[in-house]
Write a protein that holds these residues in place. Structure first.
Motif, mmCIF file in Angstrom:
data_model
loop_
_atom_site.group_PDB
_atom_site.id
_atom_site.type_symbol
_atom_site.label_atom_id
_atom_site.label_comp_id
_atom_site.label_asym_id
_atom_site.label_seq_id
_atom_site.Cartn_x
_atom_site.Cartn_y
_atom_site.Cartn_z
ATOM 1 N N PHE A 179 0.819 -1.120 -0.049
ATOM 2 C CA PHE A 179 -0.146 -0.003 0.146
ATOM 3 C C PHE A 179 1.011 1.429 -0.112
ATOM 4 C CE2 PHE A 179 -2.870 -3.249 1.993
ATOM 5 C CZ PHE A 179 -3.694 -3.624 0.880
ATOM 6 N N ASN A 180 2.248 1.207 -0.008
ATOM 7 C CA ASN A 180 2.914 2.292 -0.363
ATOM 8 C C ASN A 180 2.675 2.808 -1.892
ATOM 9 O OD1 ASN A 180 4.948 4.272 -0.850
ATOM 10 N ND2 ASN A 180 6.629 3.009 -0.307
ATOM 11 N N SER A 181 2.681 3.993 -2.326
ATOM 12 C CA SER A 181 2.284 4.194 -3.501
ATOM 13 C C SER A 181 3.591 4.653 -4.556
ATOM 14 C CB SER A 181 1.311 5.506 -3.564
ATOM 15 O OG SER A 181 1.798 6.684 -2.825
ATOM 16 N N TYR A 182 4.316 5.870 -4.037
ATOM 17 C CA TYR A 182 5.483 6.034 -4.893
ATOM 18 C C TYR A 182 6.392 6.765 -3.863
ATOM 19 C CZ TYR A 182 2.351 10.444 -4.456
ATOM 20 O OH TYR A 182 1.763 11.519 -4.288
ATOM 21 N N TYR A 183 6.437 6.352 -2.653
ATOM 22 C CA TYR A 183 7.313 7.050 -1.792
ATOM 23 C C TYR A 183 8.453 6.111 -1.505
ATOM 24 C CZ TYR A 183 3.441 10.095 -0.188
ATOM 25 O OH TYR A 183 2.464 10.809 -0.075
ATOM 26 N N VAL A 184 9.727 6.186 -2.563
ATOM 27 C CA VAL A 184 10.616 5.421 -2.679
ATOM 28 C C VAL A 184 11.296 5.435 -1.481
ATOM 29 C CG1 VAL A 184 12.719 5.172 -3.773
ATOM 30 C CG2 VAL A 184 10.919 5.810 -5.177
ATOM 31 N N GLY A 185 11.399 6.538 -0.582
ATOM 32 C CA GLY A 185 12.319 6.597 0.577
ATOM 33 C C GLY A 185 11.556 5.911 1.719
ATOM 34 N N ALA A 186 10.188 5.463 1.523
ATOM 35 C CA ALA A 186 9.732 4.558 2.470
ATOM 36 C C ALA A 186 9.596 3.334 2.248
ATOM 37 C CB ALA A 186 8.231 5.114 2.397
ATOM 38 N N GLY A 187 10.326 2.902 1.131
ATOM 39 C CA GLY A 187 10.574 1.246 0.973
ATOM 40 C C GLY A 187 10.230 0.985 -0.360
ATOM 41 N N GLU A 188 9.917 -0.431 -0.367
ATOM 42 C CA GLU A 188 9.495 -1.123 -1.663
ATOM 43 C C GLU A 188 8.087 -1.019 -1.831
ATOM 44 O OE1 GLU A 188 10.679 -5.365 -2.079
ATOM 45 O OE2 GLU A 188 12.231 -5.102 -0.554
ATOM 46 N N ARG A 189 7.715 -1.073 -3.312
ATOM 47 C CA ARG A 189 6.396 -0.794 -3.608
ATOM 48 C C ARG A 189 5.881 -2.002 -4.116
ATOM 49 N NH1 ARG A 189 9.700 2.240 -3.961
ATOM 50 N NH2 ARG A 189 9.958 2.307 -5.962
ATOM 51 N N HIS A 190 4.429 -2.444 -4.468
ATOM 52 C CA HIS A 190 4.027 -3.085 -5.164
ATOM 53 C C HIS A 190 3.777 -2.563 -6.479
ATOM 54 C CE1 HIS A 190 1.657 -6.869 -6.683
ATOM 55 N NE2 HIS A 190 0.729 -5.795 -6.876
ATOM 56 N N PRO A 191 4.067 -3.062 -7.612
ATOM 57 C CA PRO A 191 3.929 -2.166 -9.174
ATOM 58 C C PRO A 191 2.492 -1.708 -9.217
ATOM 59 C CG PRO A 191 5.019 -4.398 -9.421
ATOM 60 C CD PRO A 191 4.424 -4.218 -8.020
ATOM 61 N N ARG A 192 2.204 -0.598 -9.504
ATOM 62 C CA ARG A 192 1.050 0.151 -9.700
ATOM 63 C C ARG A 192 0.144 -0.330 -10.694
ATOM 64 N NH1 ARG A 192 -0.212 6.515 -11.328
ATOM 65 N NH2 ARG A 192 -2.568 6.262 -11.437
ATOM 66 N N PRO A 193 0.556 -1.158 -11.718
ATOM 67 C CA PRO A 193 -0.419 -1.640 -12.894
ATOM 68 C C PRO A 193 -0.924 -3.137 -12.253
ATOM 69 C CG PRO A 193 1.600 -0.655 -13.779
ATOM 70 C CD PRO A 193 1.968 -0.705 -12.386
ATOM 71 N N ARG A 194 -0.334 -3.456 -11.302
ATOM 72 C CA ARG A 194 -0.965 -4.628 -10.690
ATOM 73 C C ARG A 194 -1.510 -4.739 -9.347
ATOM 74 N NH1 ARG A 194 4.525 -7.168 -12.142
ATOM 75 N NH2 ARG A 194 4.829 -8.039 -10.141
ATOM 76 N N ARG A 195 -2.058 -3.464 -8.970
ATOM 77 C CA ARG A 195 -2.624 -3.438 -7.730
ATOM 78 C C ARG A 195 -4.061 -4.363 -7.659
ATOM 79 N NH1 ARG A 195 -2.031 3.130 -7.230
ATOM 80 N NH2 ARG A 195 0.429 2.902 -6.649
ATOM 81 N N GLY A 196 -4.603 -4.467 -8.957
ATOM 82 C CA GLY A 196 -5.879 -5.289 -8.886
ATOM 83 C C GLY A 196 -5.752 -6.618 -8.847
#
Length: 431
Positions: free
Chosen positions: A80-97
């Motif tokens: 559930f991180n969106s684009y905050y690179v400084g907050a850690g890893e992120r799940h790819p936006r196109p695959r949130r569904g």
């Protein structure tokens, strides 16, 4: 994360508790008409599932206000991180569904747990002034996601051959055409040096504003004229009928490439029958007098060229809006969640409908103001790093909360985006 500086102008505890509760409750209400299946769907890479919006806004408060690792369940930080690179890893936006787990029920339960901790922290004075400023920022962040929740589910429902409505009561709302739009008038201004933007927040005495609205500064605005109202559905329909989408000389090069590649022949959500449009209440007859919406910047720019005009700059737009109250058709009205025929102008020499109904594309690139400084730490990723390849929109829409916009508010999207409630107002240079 670096904290925001404290400010004597900070919202007091009681007011902040009330605002927090109100904003969080409204997001939950917006999602209430959706089934678990509705809340899971992601219809395109640019959109997000409603469940993700519910979770991401909760993640913001857990991560940046509570600042307790235990407030975020195991592995949810990445989801559930969106684009905050400084907050850690992120799940790819196109695959949130694809995130079928956690369930909608679990996400809603998490919202309640985080809300209880945040409210308790406010009421007991556990948060210092800097943390309260972050919390206030989080409520405005959540209001942005309220609008995205509506625009994203609208696109998903439109993709469904059954064309379901978001809320049954919206399908039953009578939408007779509004009063006929007044003939377009031009309002002129001489060249002038004006101040635009907002004071830095949270400096003392400054009301809330995002960092991209700051600092307040002087600009030279050339002599120009602006249309007294937005472009209507009927006017845009004439552009369509006269071959606007088939005339390459009207289009920017990238825009023409999109028209050809995507097969654009009309605004998004207009039916091929030429009479209906898809709304959050399903298909209904298009009101010819309402502002046209769901246009990309390319379409807005092409129409302006066809009309012998141009899009206003954001400085021109704000110079006019600075003298107008923030009134209009907003999401708070909850009557239709769709643009309606414009209200009368507040005065004969002022433009009408600058706020609400549909965001208005400007001709201005989304770029930093002179002296711009992003917020400190991870929150500095909120706006500044997107200042490339985006265009500015102004004014808010029928899906925007009324208290979320102001004359200095800068929305921004890439020029091909058309699933937002985005329209246009014309401007022109002196003869």
């Amino acid at each position: 994360m670096s904290s925001l500086p404290a400010s004597p102008s900070m919202v007091d505890g009681a007011s902040l508790v009330a605002r927090y509760r109100q904003v969080r409750a409204r997001t939950t209400r917006l999602a209430a008409p959706l089934s678990a299946e509705d809340a899971q769907v992601q219809s395109m890479p640019e959109a997000s599932p409603a469940k993700w919006h519910l979770a991401h806004t909760t993640w913001f408060f857990a991560r940046f206000v509570l600042e307790d690792p235990a407030a975020v369940p195991d592995c949810w930080d990445v989801l559930f991180n969106s684009y905050y690179v400084g907050a850690g890893e992120r799940h790819p936006r196109p695959r949130r569904g694809l995130l079928t787990r956690p369930s909608l029920e679990e996400v809603l339960g998490w919202r309640e747990a985080v809300d209880a901790r945040v409210v308790r922290g406010l009421e007991t004075g556990a948060f210092d002034p800097a943390r309260r400023q972050v919390l206030l920022l989080g409520t405005h962040h959540e209001q942005q996601h309220q609008e995205l929740l509506l625009t994203d589910i609208k696109h998903a429902l439109w993709c469904n051959p059954l064309a379901p409505s978001y809320r049954p009561d919206l399908a039953a709302v009578a939408h007779a055409p509004g009063a006929a739009a007044q003939a377009l008038r031009w309002l002129s201004r001489d060249e002038a040096v004006v101040e635009i933007g907002a004071a830095r927040w949270p400096d003392a005495g400054a009301g809330f504003a995002y960092d991209n609205e700051t600092p307040r500064h002087r600009v030279l605005v050339p002599a120009h004229a602006i249309a007294h109202r937005p472009v209507t559905n009927a006017e845009f329909a004439t552009f369509v009928a006269e071959g606007g989408y088939a005339t390459p000389t009207l289009w920017l090069s990238d825009g023409w490439d999109h028209v050809q590649r995507e097969g654009w022949r009309r605004p998004l959500y207009w039916h091929e029958d030429g009479a209906r449009e898809f709304t959050l209440g399903g298909w209904r007859e298009r009101d010819p007098h309402a502002p046209v919406c769901h246009l990309s910047h390319y379409e807005a720019d092409a129409f302006a060229r066809w009309a012998g005009a141009r899009l206003p700059t954001e400085a021109e737009w704000e110079a006019w809006a600075a003298g107008v109250d923030v009134e209009g058709n907003f999401a708070d009205d909850d009557a239709s969640l769709h643009p309606v025929a414009p209200r009368d102008a507040p005065a004969a020499d002022m433009p009408a409908d600058l706020f609400g109904n549909a965001w208005e594309w400007t001709g201005s690139a989304y770029a930093p103001y002179p002296g711009f400084r992003p917020l400190p730490g991870v929150l500095g990723e909120y706006n500044g790093k997107f200042m490339s390849g985006q265009l500015v929109l102004r004014g808010g829409s029928c899906a925007t909360p009324r208290d979320h916009v102001r004359a200095s508010y800068r929305n921004f999207f890439p020029p091909h985006a058309r699933w937002q409630f985005s329209g246009l107002r014309l401007a022109r240079d002196p003869d």
